[in-house]
Design a protein around this motif. Structure first.
Motif, PDB file in Angstrom:
ATOM      1  N   LYS A 125       9.111  10.874  22.381  1.00  0.00           N
ATOM      2  CA  LYS A 125      10.524  10.685  22.060  1.00  0.00           C
ATOM      3  C   LYS A 125      10.981   9.241  22.245  1.00  0.00           C
ATOM      4  N   VAL A 126      10.385   8.565  23.229  1.00  0.00           N
ATOM      5  CA  VAL A 126      10.801   7.205  23.589  1.00  0.00           C
ATOM      6  C   VAL A 126       9.569   6.332  23.768  1.00  0.00           C
ATOM      7  N   ALA A 157      20.612   9.414  23.654  1.00  0.00           N
ATOM      8  CA  ALA A 157      19.988   8.731  22.520  1.00  0.00           C
ATOM      9  C   ALA A 157      18.968   9.621  21.813  1.00  0.00           C
ATOM     10  N   VAL A 158      18.217  10.403  22.582  1.00  0.00           N
ATOM     11  CA  VAL A 158      17.197  11.266  21.960  1.00  0.00           C
ATOM     12  C   VAL A 158      17.786  12.595  21.518  1.00  0.00           C
ATOM     13  N   ILE A 213      18.166  -0.709  24.257  1.00  0.00           N
ATOM     14  CA  ILE A 213      17.842   0.456  23.435  1.00  0.00           C
ATOM     15  C   ILE A 213      18.225   0.135  22.007  1.00  0.00           C
ATOM     16  N   ALA A 214      17.282   0.360  21.096  1.00  0.00           N
ATOM     17  CA  ALA A 214      17.523   0.110  19.676  1.00  0.00           C
ATOM     18  C   ALA A 214      18.017  -1.313  19.431  1.00  0.00           C
ATOM     19  N   TYR A 229       8.392   2.638  25.493  1.00  0.00           N
ATOM     20  CA  TYR A 229       8.885   1.782  26.571  1.00  0.00           C
ATOM     21  C   TYR A 229       8.091   0.488  26.585  1.00  0.00           C
ATOM     22  N   PRO A 258      11.636   7.680  18.005  1.00  0.00           N
ATOM     23  CA  PRO A 258      13.000   7.479  17.509  1.00  0.00           C
ATOM     24  C   PRO A 258      13.849   6.593  18.408  1.00  0.00           C
ATOM     25  N   VAL A 259      13.492   6.509  19.694  1.00  0.00           N
ATOM     26  CA  VAL A 259      14.224   5.663  20.627  1.00  0.00           C
ATOM     27  C   VAL A 259      13.259   4.640  21.220  1.00  0.00           C
ATOM     28  N   LYS A 260      13.615   3.388  21.112  1.00  0.00           N
ATOM     29  CA  LYS A 260      12.781   2.304  21.617  1.00  0.00           C
ATOM     30  C   LYS A 260      13.503   1.604  22.767  1.00  0.00           C
ATOM     31  N   LEU A 261      12.890   1.682  23.931  1.00  0.00           N
ATOM     32  CA  LEU A 261      13.452   1.112  25.145  1.00  0.00           C
ATOM     33  C   LEU A 261      12.664  -0.120  25.557  1.00  0.00           C
ATOM     34  N   LEU A 321      19.534   7.534  27.841  1.00  0.00           N
ATOM     35  CA  LEU A 321      18.353   7.928  27.069  1.00  0.00           C
ATOM     36  C   LEU A 321      18.490   9.363  26.570  1.00  0.00           C
TER      37      LEU A 321
END
Length: 256
Positions: A108-109, A253-254, A232-233, A111, A74-77, A250
């Protein structure tokens, strides 16, 4: 804050890239292009690796970076970083272990690291960390960051005439020469990159052009001025250059 100036007066004339000082922006996160799906159908969900540890999933992205983690996170870093950047090395040491354990491993993320060329030292270093593809990429980058001072020490031992001679070489031979002079051939050989493969990677014109385009896009399209730069996003995270500042962003964000 958020400053990593090039420590060495070395140009990138072969790539026509500018050195930088202040980090503010980056490029998009996660997959650059989403998989096309038929109307009314959901995009396929990636299966977790054995054991459910998403840090074991590493792929190269369409934007030229390498992504660790769940592609459907759901979170793209995204981090734009340079292997000669001392602030990036600090983040690698202090932030990445916790980032991996708390955010990437559970899915969750995701990277993604994109190489940015602060100076000519970054070119051979990046070419060799990328030489064997996705699987060993983050491990090789970690080793390079941990031994970053060897780059600076090697240059300190060079005369201005030697540096000028190397920079005057054409790209197809210059980065191989730098790799030898900086001790990178031997450094990566003992880390699983045979000398013949290293030579091929350091003289790979397409790979050099890919690094140039990745950095040029960050500079022109996203006005990136330094490293590390986080996104992020698909949006730059302002005034964040270390883990202490990035972690709460982060976490929010999550939704943790």
């Amino acid at each position: 804050m958020m400053m990593t100036r090039t420590l060495l007066a070395l140009g990138l004339s072969a790539l026509a890239l500018a050195a930088c000082g202040k980090a503010d922006t980056a490029a998009d996160g996660g997959n650059a292009t989403a998989a096309a799906t038929a109307p009314g159908t959901a995009a396929p969900t990636a299966a977790a690796p054995a054991g459910g540890d998403w840090t074991q999933a590493v792929t190269k992205t369409a934007d030229g970076g390498f992504r660790m983690g769940n592609p459907d996170a759901p979170v793209k870093l995204v981090e734009y970083g340079a292997l000669s950047c001392s602030h990036c090395a600090v983040f690698e040491k202090e932030g990445l272990p916790e980032l991996k354990a708390q955010f990437i491993a559970p899915g969750k993320v995701s990277y993604e690291f994109r190489n940015y060329m602060l100076n000519v030292l970054d070119v051979p270093a990046a070419l060799l960390t990328r030489c064997r593809g996705a699987e060993p990429y983050f491990q090789l980058s970690e080793q390079m960051f941990a031994n970053q001072m060897m780059l600076f020490d090697a240059v300190k031992g060079m005369t201005e005439a030697e540096q000028a001679q190397l920079q005057a070489m054409p790209p197809e031979t210059q980065f191989l020469a730098w790799g030898k002079k900086l001790g990178l051939i031997d450094f990566f050989r003992v880390r699983g990159v045979p000398e013949a493969q290293a030579t091929a990677c350091l003289t790979d014109k397409a790979a050099v052009e890919e690094l140039g385009k990745m950095s040029a896009r960050a500079t022109s399209e996203y006005e990136l001025q330094g490293t590390p730069t986080f996104l992020i996003a698909n949006k730059p995270v302002p005034n964040v250059a270390d883990w202490a500042a990035l972690k709460p962003v982060l976490t929010k964000a999550v939704g943790a």
